[in-house]
Design a protein around this motif. Structure first.
Motif, PDB file in Angstrom:
ATOM      1  N   MET A 169       6.421 -64.030 -48.710  1.00 12.73           N
ATOM      2  CA  MET A 169       7.672 -63.283 -48.900  1.00 12.73           C
ATOM      3  C   MET A 169       7.506 -61.851 -48.402  1.00 12.73           C
ATOM      4  O   MET A 169       8.401 -61.316 -47.737  1.00 12.73           O
ATOM      5  CB  MET A 169       8.085 -63.294 -50.374  1.00 12.73           C
ATOM      6  N   MET A 170       6.365 -61.229 -48.711  1.00 11.18           N
ATOM      7  CA  MET A 170       6.120 -59.852 -48.282  1.00 11.18           C
ATOM      8  C   MET A 170       6.147 -59.754 -46.761  1.00 11.18           C
ATOM      9  O   MET A 170       6.736 -58.826 -46.201  1.00 11.18           O
ATOM     10  CB  MET A 170       4.781 -59.368 -48.829  1.00 11.18           C
ATOM     11  N   PHE A 173       9.017 -58.013 -41.967  1.00 13.70           N
ATOM     12  CA  PHE A 173       9.619 -58.348 -40.676  1.00 13.70           C
ATOM     13  C   PHE A 173      11.102 -57.972 -40.657  1.00 13.70           C
ATOM     14  O   PHE A 173      11.587 -57.380 -39.688  1.00 13.70           O
ATOM     15  CB  PHE A 173       9.431 -59.830 -40.354  1.00 13.70           C
ATOM     16  N   ALA A 174      11.822 -58.302 -41.734  1.00 11.52           N
ATOM     17  CA  ALA A 174      13.247 -57.950 -41.809  1.00 11.52           C
ATOM     18  C   ALA A 174      13.412 -56.436 -41.721  1.00 11.52           C
ATOM     19  O   ALA A 174      14.300 -55.936 -41.008  1.00 11.52           O
ATOM     20  CB  ALA A 174      13.867 -58.483 -43.100  1.00 11.52           C
ATOM     21  N   ASN A 175      12.564 -55.719 -42.410  1.00  8.99           N
ATOM     22  CA  ASN A 175      12.630 -54.253 -42.375  1.00  8.99           C
ATOM     23  C   ASN A 175      12.358 -53.732 -40.963  1.00  8.99           C
ATOM     24  O   ASN A 175      13.052 -52.819 -40.494  1.00  8.99           O
ATOM     25  CB  ASN A 175      11.635 -53.662 -43.371  1.00  8.99           C
ATOM     26  N   ALA A 221      17.562 -59.659 -39.105  1.00 10.43           N
ATOM     27  CA  ALA A 221      17.227 -59.218 -40.464  1.00 10.43           C
ATOM     28  C   ALA A 221      18.161 -59.875 -41.466  1.00 10.43           C
ATOM     29  O   ALA A 221      17.726 -60.367 -42.512  1.00 10.43           O
ATOM     30  CB  ALA A 221      17.312 -57.701 -40.566  1.00 10.43           C
ATOM     31  N   ALA A 222      19.441 -59.929 -41.148  1.00  9.39           N
ATOM     32  CA  ALA A 222      20.420 -60.543 -42.045  1.00  9.39           C
ATOM     33  C   ALA A 222      20.100 -62.019 -42.254  1.00  9.39           C
ATOM     34  O   ALA A 222      20.228 -62.534 -43.376  1.00  9.39           O
ATOM     35  CB  ALA A 222      21.836 -60.372 -41.487  1.00  9.39           C
ATOM     36  N   GLY A 223      19.667 -62.702 -41.211  1.00 10.51           N
ATOM     37  CA  GLY A 223      19.325 -64.119 -41.326  1.00 10.51           C
ATOM     38  C   GLY A 223      18.207 -64.357 -42.334  1.00 10.51           C
ATOM     39  O   GLY A 223      18.273 -65.292 -43.139  1.00 10.51           O
ATOM     40  N   ILE A 224      17.205 -63.514 -42.301  1.00  9.59           N
ATOM     41  CA  ILE A 224      16.092 -63.634 -43.254  1.00  9.59           C
ATOM     42  C   ILE A 224      16.578 -63.379 -44.674  1.00  9.59           C
ATOM     43  O   ILE A 224      16.271 -64.137 -45.596  1.00  9.59           O
ATOM     44  CB  ILE A 224      14.962 -62.651 -42.873  1.00  9.59           C
TER      45      ILE A 224
END
Length: 133
Positions: free
Chosen positions: A78-79, A84-86, A104-107
């Motif tokens: 998760m981290m 990655f999203a960040n 990012a929104a997809g994640i």
């Protein structure tokens, strides 16, 4: 004299009475809302508004990262996804690239949808146990 805002009172009450799981769901939804705001601002050429919305989304991801229970084996994965999203938000902000914001929104949507399922399963179990009493 204070002006009473019923929406603010409702929102405050809903946060104060929510379970930790519901609060996490609110964070995911808030993050997605800010990413959508950033994409709209980018489409409208409002770079300052885009930047502010992305920073708000990043603050939520940071909060999710800080509160992650690292004693749980899945937390490491998760981290990595949060990081990655960040990074997609940072890169999308710098490059003014809506596709990176959408990544990012997809994640975050995946996390949100999974979290929503967990809450529903827990509620079903909880109410099933109540019916047995």
């Amino acid at each position: 004299m204070a002006i009473h805002n019923p929406y603010a009172a409702y929102r405050n009450n809903s946060v104060n009475t929510s379970t930790p799981g519901e609060l996490t769901l609110m964070l995911y939804n808030g993050c997605l809302k800010f990413i959508e705001q950033a994409k709209r601002a980018l489409e409208n050429g409002n770079i300052e508004e885009k930047n502010t919305a992305i920073q708000k989304a990043q603050a939520i991801i940071s909060e999710l990262m800080v509160t992650l229970d690292t004693s749980v084996p899945v937390a490491e994965n998760m981290m990595i996804l949060y990081e990655f999203a960040n990074s997609r938000l940072i890169d999308g902000n710098i490059a003014n690239d809506a596709a990176l914001l959408e990544e990012a929104a997809g994640i975050i949507k995946e996390f949100r949808d999974t979290w929503k399922e967990v809450i529903q399963i827990n509620r079903q179990k909880q109410y099933a146990n109540v019916d047995e009493i």
